[in-house]
Design an enzyme around this catalytic site. Structure first.
Site, mmCIF file in Angstrom:
data_model
loop_
_atom_site.group_PDB
_atom_site.id
_atom_site.type_symbol
_atom_site.label_atom_id
_atom_site.label_comp_id
_atom_site.label_asym_id
_atom_site.label_seq_id
_atom_site.Cartn_x
_atom_site.Cartn_y
_atom_site.Cartn_z
ATOM 1 N N GLY A 251 -2.193 3.108 2.642
ATOM 2 C CA GLY A 251 -1.885 4.095 1.609
ATOM 3 C C GLY A 251 -0.436 4.031 1.175
ATOM 4 O O GLY A 251 -0.113 4.171 -0.014
ATOM 5 N N ASP A 252 0.469 3.802 2.130
ATOM 6 C CA ASP A 252 1.890 3.672 1.814
ATOM 7 C C ASP A 252 2.135 2.432 0.956
ATOM 8 O O ASP A 252 2.947 2.450 0.031
ATOM 9 C CB ASP A 252 2.713 3.575 3.099
#
Length: 310
Positions: A251-252
């Site tokens: 997600g990052d």
């Protein structure tokens, strides 16, 4: 330049363990320590692309010094407030069956003087940066609406703000209309106060945020891709199947892809392709917050996007 904010960084410790079970003793030669925290993961991926990035937040103690040293070795520019407390550590136990068990320390306590120093630093850094990415949880001592305040200050200077957090910090933050938020289905359900059982539920859930001025809402669906909303359209983003090594940080990495795309002025669908390719490429690596640019280039052409008016 892109400014990344990590209010609660960590040393991420990953242990690869065969057939991990609770209550047993394991030994492993496969382990790694990295500079982590969601915002620092974003920073590392942006740096891989060679785009200008500056990392800020709070660091303290020996762990904080370790992170500074790691960033320096990667030639990542940073400007952190150094605090009296000790930066946390987080553990990820990766089992051979593909599961991940995480143990996350809560982090140090930030006092009022340290917070005020950060606000002063942040205001000065805003003048250097066009895009701000704030990611992750809050350490003790910080007001739950701190992201709200940071977004307000960025909006006054017409900077684009990407917010990737959850719980009350997200609930408070969206009031000031960040440019982009990236909740998963569970986080969206908490935001709107009702269960999400279908795509139609997601569409109904995000419409209020669009009407309130949030330009981009990305609902991450894990290995099923994402649903991304912008103005009157929903984009159904399908990602290819890959050999997954470690999903932590995907997600990052996706956030990093959004930020790089914005900085480079990509059109919206190109932004979706790059961000999705980054998230998928991270899952192919053992290290958290890492992408191979060759993998990203290959994956971009395998991303499928369907644009639907809502």
């Amino acid at each position: 330049m892109i400014l990344t904010i990590t209010l609660n960084p960590s040393i991420d410790r990953r242990y690869d363990v065969k057939d991990f079970e609770k209550g047993k003793i394991f030994r492993t030669n496969e382990y790694q320590y990295t500079a982590g925290g969601k915002g620092i993961n974003v920073t590392k991926v942006i740096n891989t692309f060679g785009d200008p990035v500056l990392a800020t937040g709070f660091l303290g103690g020996r762990n904080g010094t370790y992170i500074i040293d790691k960033l320096a070795k990667m030639n990542i520019e940073n400007d952190f407030i150094f605090i009296n407390g000790e930066t946390r550590s987080c553990i990820n136990i990766a089992s051979s069956d593909g599961s991940n068990t995480e143990i996350l320390e809560s982090g140090p306590t930030i006092d009022e003087e340290e917070l005020n120093k950060f606000y002063q630093l942040y205001d000065s850094l805003l003048d250097k940066c066009n895009i701000i990415c704030a990611s992750g949880s809050l350490p003790d001592g910080l007001p739950v609406d701190i992201y709200n305040e940071l977004i307000k200050r960025a909006n006054k200077k017409e900077k684009k703000f990407i917010l990737d957090t959850s719980g009350k910090p997200l609930t408070k933050g969206i009031i000031e209309r960040p440019y982009l938020i990236k909740p998963n289905k569970e986080e969206l359900s908490k935001l709107i106060g009702r269960n999400i059982n279908s795509e139609e539920d997601i569409i109904r859930g995000v419409k209020g945020f669009i009407e309130n001025g949030i330009e981009v809402i990305c609902i991450s669906l894990g290995d099923k891709g994402a649903l991304v909303f912008n103005n009157e359209y929903m984009y159904r983003v399908d990602i290819p199947k890959v050999a997954v090594m470690n999903t932590v940080g995907s997600g990052d990495s996706m956030v990093a892809g959004f930020a790089v795309s914005l900085l480079r002025g990509y059109d919206f669908e190109s932004m979706l392709r790059l961000s999705s390719a980054c998230g998928t490429a991270n899952a192919m690596e053992l290290e958290t917050g890492k992408v191979d640019l060759d993998n990203v280039d290959k994956l971009i052409n395998m991303i499928k996007i369907e644009k639907i008016k809502i």
